[in-house]
Motif scaffolding. Sequence first.
Motif, mmCIF file in Angstrom:
data_model
loop_
_atom_site.group_PDB
_atom_site.id
_atom_site.type_symbol
_atom_site.label_atom_id
_atom_site.label_comp_id
_atom_site.label_asym_id
_atom_site.label_seq_id
_atom_site.Cartn_x
_atom_site.Cartn_y
_atom_site.Cartn_z
ATOM 1 N N PHE A 10 7.132 67.404 -31.166
ATOM 2 C CA PHE A 10 6.982 67.290 -32.622
ATOM 3 C C PHE A 10 8.274 66.731 -33.188
ATOM 4 C CE2 PHE A 10 7.614 69.050 -36.922
ATOM 5 C CZ PHE A 10 6.523 68.464 -37.560
ATOM 6 N N ALA A 11 8.198 65.585 -33.879
ATOM 7 C CA ALA A 11 9.358 64.961 -34.509
ATOM 8 C C ALA A 11 9.270 65.160 -36.011
ATOM 9 C CB ALA A 11 9.408 63.476 -34.176
ATOM 10 N N ARG A 12 10.321 65.730 -36.584
ATOM 11 C CA ARG A 12 10.383 66.019 -38.032
ATOM 12 C C ARG A 12 11.333 65.024 -38.680
ATOM 13 N NH1 ARG A 12 10.370 66.756 -42.884
ATOM 14 N NH2 ARG A 12 10.394 68.763 -43.982
ATOM 15 N N ASN A 13 10.812 64.216 -39.614
ATOM 16 C CA ASN A 13 11.617 63.199 -40.284
ATOM 17 C C ASN A 13 11.866 63.562 -41.745
ATOM 18 O OD1 ASN A 13 12.073 60.799 -38.414
ATOM 19 N ND2 ASN A 13 9.878 61.168 -38.134
ATOM 20 N N LYS A 14 13.011 63.109 -42.233
ATOM 21 C CA LYS A 14 13.331 63.272 -43.654
ATOM 22 C C LYS A 14 14.289 62.166 -44.067
ATOM 23 C CE LYS A 14 17.276 66.423 -43.140
ATOM 24 N NZ LYS A 14 17.896 67.673 -43.639
ATOM 25 N N GLY A 15 14.378 61.945 -45.365
ATOM 26 C CA GLY A 15 15.287 60.927 -45.864
ATOM 27 C C GLY A 15 14.958 59.521 -45.397
ATOM 28 N N GLY A 16 13.680 59.294 -45.052
ATOM 29 C CA GLY A 16 13.283 57.961 -44.615
ATOM 30 C C GLY A 16 13.530 57.676 -43.153
ATOM 31 N N SER A 17 13.925 58.683 -42.371
ATOM 32 C CA SER A 17 14.142 58.443 -40.936
ATOM 33 C C SER A 17 12.816 58.135 -40.251
ATOM 34 C CB SER A 17 14.809 59.654 -40.288
ATOM 35 O OG SER A 17 13.963 60.788 -40.343
ATOM 36 N N ALA A 18 12.901 57.530 -39.067
ATOM 37 C CA ALA A 18 11.693 57.088 -38.362
ATOM 38 C C ALA A 18 11.793 57.431 -36.880
ATOM 39 C CB ALA A 18 11.482 55.590 -38.548
ATOM 40 N N LEU A 19 12.066 58.709 -36.580
ATOM 41 C CA LEU A 19 12.140 59.164 -35.195
ATOM 42 C C LEU A 19 10.756 59.618 -34.741
ATOM 43 C CD1 LEU A 19 13.727 60.005 -32.639
ATOM 44 C CD2 LEU A 19 13.984 62.270 -33.702
ATOM 45 N N GLY A 20 10.247 58.990 -33.694
ATOM 46 C CA GLY A 20 9.003 59.419 -33.084
ATOM 47 C C GLY A 20 9.261 60.138 -31.781
ATOM 48 N N VAL A 21 8.248 60.729 -31.188
ATOM 49 C CA VAL A 21 8.426 61.437 -29.923
ATOM 50 C C VAL A 21 8.858 60.485 -28.817
ATOM 51 C CG1 VAL A 21 6.854 63.327 -30.481
ATOM 52 C CG2 VAL A 21 5.943 61.233 -29.436
ATOM 53 N N ASN A 22 8.561 59.196 -28.981
ATOM 54 C CA ASN A 22 8.958 58.185 -27.998
ATOM 55 C C ASN A 22 10.153 57.352 -28.445
ATOM 56 O OD1 ASN A 22 6.926 58.639 -25.953
ATOM 57 N ND2 ASN A 22 5.448 57.831 -27.413
ATOM 58 N N GLY A 23 10.821 57.753 -29.541
ATOM 59 C CA GLY A 23 12.005 57.038 -29.967
ATOM 60 C C GLY A 23 11.925 56.553 -31.402
ATOM 61 N N TYR A 24 13.028 55.985 -31.882
ATOM 62 C CA TYR A 24 13.090 55.455 -33.238
ATOM 63 C C TYR A 24 12.153 54.258 -33.392
ATOM 64 C CZ TYR A 24 16.973 58.297 -34.910
ATOM 65 O OH TYR A 24 17.751 59.347 -35.319
ATOM 66 N N GLY A 25 11.542 54.160 -34.557
ATOM 67 C CA GLY A 25 10.659 53.046 -34.846
ATOM 68 C C GLY A 25 9.253 53.182 -34.306
ATOM 69 N N THR A 26 8.923 54.325 -33.679
ATOM 70 C CA THR A 26 7.583 54.517 -33.116
ATOM 71 C C THR A 26 6.700 55.370 -34.015
ATOM 72 O OG1 THR A 26 8.278 56.447 -31.822
ATOM 73 C CG2 THR A 26 8.481 54.285 -30.771
ATOM 74 N N VAL A 27 7.179 55.666 -35.216
ATOM 75 C CA VAL A 27 6.421 56.436 -36.199
ATOM 76 C C VAL A 27 6.616 55.782 -37.561
ATOM 77 C CG1 VAL A 27 8.345 57.988 -36.689
ATOM 78 C CG2 VAL A 27 6.004 58.765 -37.115
ATOM 79 N N ALA A 28 5.645 55.934 -38.450
ATOM 80 C CA ALA A 28 5.802 55.428 -39.808
ATOM 81 C C ALA A 28 6.995 56.116 -40.469
ATOM 82 C CB ALA A 28 4.520 55.675 -40.601
#
Length: 381
Positions: free
Chosen positions: A347-365
Amino acid sequence: MLFKKASQKHNTNSRLLLGALAGVSLTCGTAHAQSGVTLYGIADVGIEHINNTSAGGAQTREVSGNLSGSRWGLKGVEDLGGGMKAIFQLENGFNINDGTSAQSTKGLGANAATTSRLFGRQAWVGLAYKGQQLTFGRQNALLYEQAVAFDPMGASSRYSVLSLDYAMAARIDNSAKYTGIFGPLTAQAMYSTRYDTGYGSEVPGAEITGRFFSGALTFAQGPFAASVSYEQRNSNSVATNTDTERRATAAASYQIGPVKGFAGYRYLRASNAFLPANPIVVANGSEASAANLYWAGAQYVATPAFVLTATAYYQDVHSTSADPWLAVLCADYLLSKRTDVYATAGFARNKGGSALGVNGYGTVAAGYNQTGVVIGMRQKF
């Protein structure tokens, strides 16, 4: 064949490279020298479901290389006498779901560079003498080796510390690497004249372009182990080759019966113009010059065949509110010494516009949280 005990199952990314996963051994000799070549490999594949992808919506797919990157390789040793040995290793990474190369493309975003690598995981040759070795070629970065040993997930291809920092699984081109073992202490140093030839070869008159150097110290005795490391990369662009990306890390582990605990820290400082672009320092669309990464977790050997791993990672990006975290739980069951099945959830929790996905940055909206689950199997030979 030598295979890991269950409690070491997540440390395959680097330890398998140094261990003796033997499928075929060919030997020949003369009166004063012996040679040995070993063929080895791993096939790892799973079915993954993730939501809130960067393209929008959920996705279910077959993916290669989850707990371990799928690979095959050759490694060899020749006894030269007097304690001296010649050594080499060639290792190919591949995607088992479609048969393509796993290391053919390097770089990030608009600065991506493409290469064709037959042995993209490792390709090196060198000499070893009484606990010391000097090797040359494309080799694992020292931070990669530290991550394998001190990340509870063993720097697995997905759902690990690698999701938060690509450098935790870096390979370095054109490198010279020294490793010396002195009792419980291991000292390492590494230097490269052009760490990623996807951006071209060495540039005459601009020797710092693409330069890399690193050092590490690791102590291991009894149930306790600890390591510190440092690395610096210069930009691959001649116009910006004074810009750098620097990392310093510290990590430790401790074994208490069937439980092994882990903790680690990585400091990152990068010039804004550093190439390739690092998504950590442009996490929410604005540039930041530094970030701290923290992680902690544990492995529990419930039975000799069943291992549970839980870990959490937190990235503090300086001067922004884009500070995501990732939590991972993994269950691994060994069907034999060579074959295991596993289930991993993150489970990846984003805030402040970050885009961390379970497979890395840029893999989630951007700004959305993401849940991912993968069920798979791994076979070693």
